[in-house]
Scaffold this active site. Structure first.
Site, PDB file in Angstrom:
ATOM      1  N   MET A 113       0.842  -1.199   0.000  1.00  0.00           N
ATOM      2  CA  MET A 113       0.000   0.000   0.000  1.00  0.00           C
ATOM      3  C   MET A 113       0.882   1.256   0.000  1.00  0.00           C
ATOM      4  SD  MET A 113      -3.449  -0.936   2.027  1.00  0.00           S
ATOM      5  CE  MET A 113      -2.880  -0.611   3.676  1.00  0.00           C
ATOM      6  N   GLY A 114       2.145   1.078  -0.378  1.00  0.00           N
ATOM      7  CA  GLY A 114       3.045   2.234  -0.487  1.00  0.00           C
ATOM      8  C   GLY A 114       3.572   2.697   0.856  1.00  0.00           C
ATOM      9  N   HIS A 148       8.893   0.996   3.599  1.00  0.00           N
ATOM     10  CA  HIS A 148       9.957   0.992   4.600  1.00  0.00           C
ATOM     11  C   HIS A 148      10.819  -0.257   4.395  1.00  0.00           C
ATOM     12  CE1 HIS A 148       7.441  -1.943   6.581  1.00  0.00           C
ATOM     13  NE2 HIS A 148       6.461  -1.069   6.739  1.00  0.00           N
ATOM     14  N   GLY A 165      10.877  -3.022   5.740  1.00  0.00           N
ATOM     15  CA  GLY A 165      10.107  -4.279   5.702  1.00  0.00           C
ATOM     16  C   GLY A 165       9.713  -4.601   4.269  1.00  0.00           C
ATOM     17  N   HIS A 166       9.124  -3.613   3.581  1.00  0.00           N
ATOM     18  CA  HIS A 166       8.745  -3.825   2.174  1.00  0.00           C
ATOM     19  C   HIS A 166       9.986  -4.126   1.325  1.00  0.00           C
ATOM     20  CE1 HIS A 166       5.508  -0.877   3.493  1.00  0.00           C
ATOM     21  NE2 HIS A 166       4.793  -1.888   3.063  1.00  0.00           N
ATOM     22  N   GLY A 183       5.111 -10.074   4.460  1.00  0.00           N
ATOM     23  CA  GLY A 183       5.847 -10.083   5.713  1.00  0.00           C
ATOM     24  C   GLY A 183       5.060 -10.778   6.820  1.00  0.00           C
ATOM     25  N   VAL A 242      10.506  -7.084   9.966  1.00  0.00           N
ATOM     26  CA  VAL A 242      11.702  -6.258  10.146  1.00  0.00           C
ATOM     27  C   VAL A 242      11.430  -5.270  11.268  1.00  0.00           C
ATOM     28  CG1 VAL A 242      13.301  -4.652   9.025  1.00  0.00           C
ATOM     29  CG2 VAL A 242      12.300  -6.531   7.720  1.00  0.00           C
ATOM     30  N   SER A 277       3.991   1.260   8.325  1.00  0.00           N
ATOM     31  CA  SER A 277       3.742   2.606   7.776  1.00  0.00           C
ATOM     32  C   SER A 277       3.009   3.454   8.818  1.00  0.00           C
ATOM     33  CB  SER A 277       2.906   2.512   6.505  1.00  0.00           C
ATOM     34  OG  SER A 277       3.545   1.666   5.585  1.00  0.00           O
ATOM     35  N   ARG A 278       2.241   2.807   9.685  1.00  0.00           N
ATOM     36  CA  ARG A 278       1.455   3.547  10.688  1.00  0.00           C
ATOM     37  C   ARG A 278       2.311   4.080  11.840  1.00  0.00           C
ATOM     38  NH1 ARG A 278      -2.787  -0.384   9.167  1.00  0.00           N
ATOM     39  NH2 ARG A 278      -4.538   0.815   8.354  1.00  0.00           N
TER      40      ARG A 278
HETATM   41  O1  PAF Z   1      -0.166  -5.795   3.648  1.00  0.00           O
HETATM   42  C1  PAF Z   1      -0.582  -4.870   2.928  1.00  0.00           C
HETATM   43  O2  PAF Z   1       0.076  -3.849   2.709  1.00  0.00           O
HETATM   44  C2  PAF Z   1      -1.961  -4.999   2.284  1.00  0.00           C
HETATM   45  O3  PAF Z   1      -2.849  -5.649   3.121  1.00  0.00           O
HETATM   46  C3  PAF Z   1      -1.926  -5.670   0.910  1.00  0.00           C
HETATM   47  C4  PAF Z   1      -1.448  -7.103   0.992  1.00  0.00           C
HETATM   48  C5  PAF Z   1      -1.011  -4.894  -0.034  1.00  0.00           C
HETATM   49  C6  PAF Z   1      -3.322  -5.689   0.292  1.00  0.00           C
HETATM   50  O4  PAF Z   1      -3.834  -4.405   0.127  1.00  0.00           O
END
Ligand code: PAF
Length: 286
Positions: free
Chosen positions: A30-31, A34, A36-37, A147, A176, A186-187
């Site tokens: 969802m953008g 960080h 983790g992504h 993750g 992470v 992100s929050r």
């Molecule tokens: O984990 C997330 O960021 C969201 O739940 C996902 C898997 C991208 C689905 O919108």
């Protein structure tokens, strides 16, 4: 790195790669990316021929009183980070591309979706499964990376893939943490400095659970009680849930066994944070 926003552009690219027999790795996000992504992106780069990342803040997984409108977004920064990682394609669709007017189809994973986070976020996993299935259909990945931070999401998506015979392998990767142990999210950006300090209580409660288990405690109820006691001593924290459950069925456990998920959700001020540890084949992962 190519950025596409329409289904036609995306499908054209995917079609070419499929014809060439390329192995496609996919990281749905969802953008507001960080580390983790980025750890998921790096694993995809390592294991696949081409990596696709989607950036889509999915309105269907937010409740009416949740933070969809204010969810942090920084597409320029995300683009620069993904470019640096050598991602081949970013899918960045507007809402009307994913959910055109008259959209009516949803995916539910019964039972699992109603436990833990699903209790306080009704409809959340229905939204997650729906968007992830749509993205899988569009991207046709060989592997998709998620993750363990969102442990229930991983377990539900694995079940969806199994039940619907989807030709994709879900690859869950370790969560992470920041230098002080806070799970990256992100929050976390919502937290004031005082809340950021208080948020460490989530990880501390998992450390306590680990210590008790290492010392030989096997009664789940006693571990849960001690975790609740520790979190309740933090004035800025309000517990949503602390649960010790089976890693597959998410059913509550009385005794610590070989496949365990200890998961918690705690409000720090107005921000709801989650964290967990898993026991997999007897070994602790957190
Ligand atoms: O984990 C997330 O960021 C969201 O739940 C996902 C898997 C991208 C689905 O919108």
């Amino acid at each position: 790195m190519e950025i596409v926003s329409t289904l036609t552009e995306l499908q054209k690219r995917i079609h070419t790669w499929k014809k060439q027999g390329q192995k496609i790795g996919f990281v749905p996000t969802m953008g507001f990316l960080h580390e983790g992504h980025l750890s998921l992106v790096r694993e995809s780069k390592r294991r696949s021929d081409v990596t696709v990342v989607s950036i889509f803040v999915n309105p269907k997984q937010f409740g009416p009183a949740e933070d969809y409108q204010v969810y942090p977004r920084d597409p320029e920064r995300d683009r620069a980070l993904l470019e640096r990682e050598g991602v081949e394609l970013v899918f960045y669709p507007p809402v009307e591309v994913m959910y055109p007017e008259g959209y009516k189809t949803y995916v539910e994973v019964e039972d699992l979706q109603d436990k833990l986070c699903g209790k306080s976020r009704p409809g959340h996993f229905r939204g997650v499964c729906t968007v992830v299935l749509k993205l899988f259909n569009l991207v046709q990945p060989d592997e998709a990376y998620f993750g363990w931070k969102d442990a229930q999401q991983v377990i539900i998506l694995q079940k969806m893939v199994e039940d619907l015979n989807l030709p994709v392998k879900i690859v869950p990767l370790p969560l992470v943490r920041d230098h002080d142990g806070l799970a990256l999210s992100s929050r976390n950006t919502y937290l004031s400095p005082e809340e950021r300090r208080a948020a460490l209580v989530l990880k501390k409660s998992l450390d306590l659970a680990e210590k008790l288990m290492v010392e030989g405690e096997r009664e789940a109820g006693r571990i849960r009680e001690k975790m609740i006691e520790l979190i309740s001593a933090e004035p800025l924290a309000r517990i949503d849930y602390v649960e010790i459950v089976d890693l597959k069925t998410l059913e509550r456990l009385e005794t610590i066994g070989d496949q365990v998920l200890i998961a918690l959700a705690v409000f720090i001020g107005r921000t709801r944070l989650i964290d967990n540890l898993r026991i997999v084949s007897g070994g602790i992962e957190k």
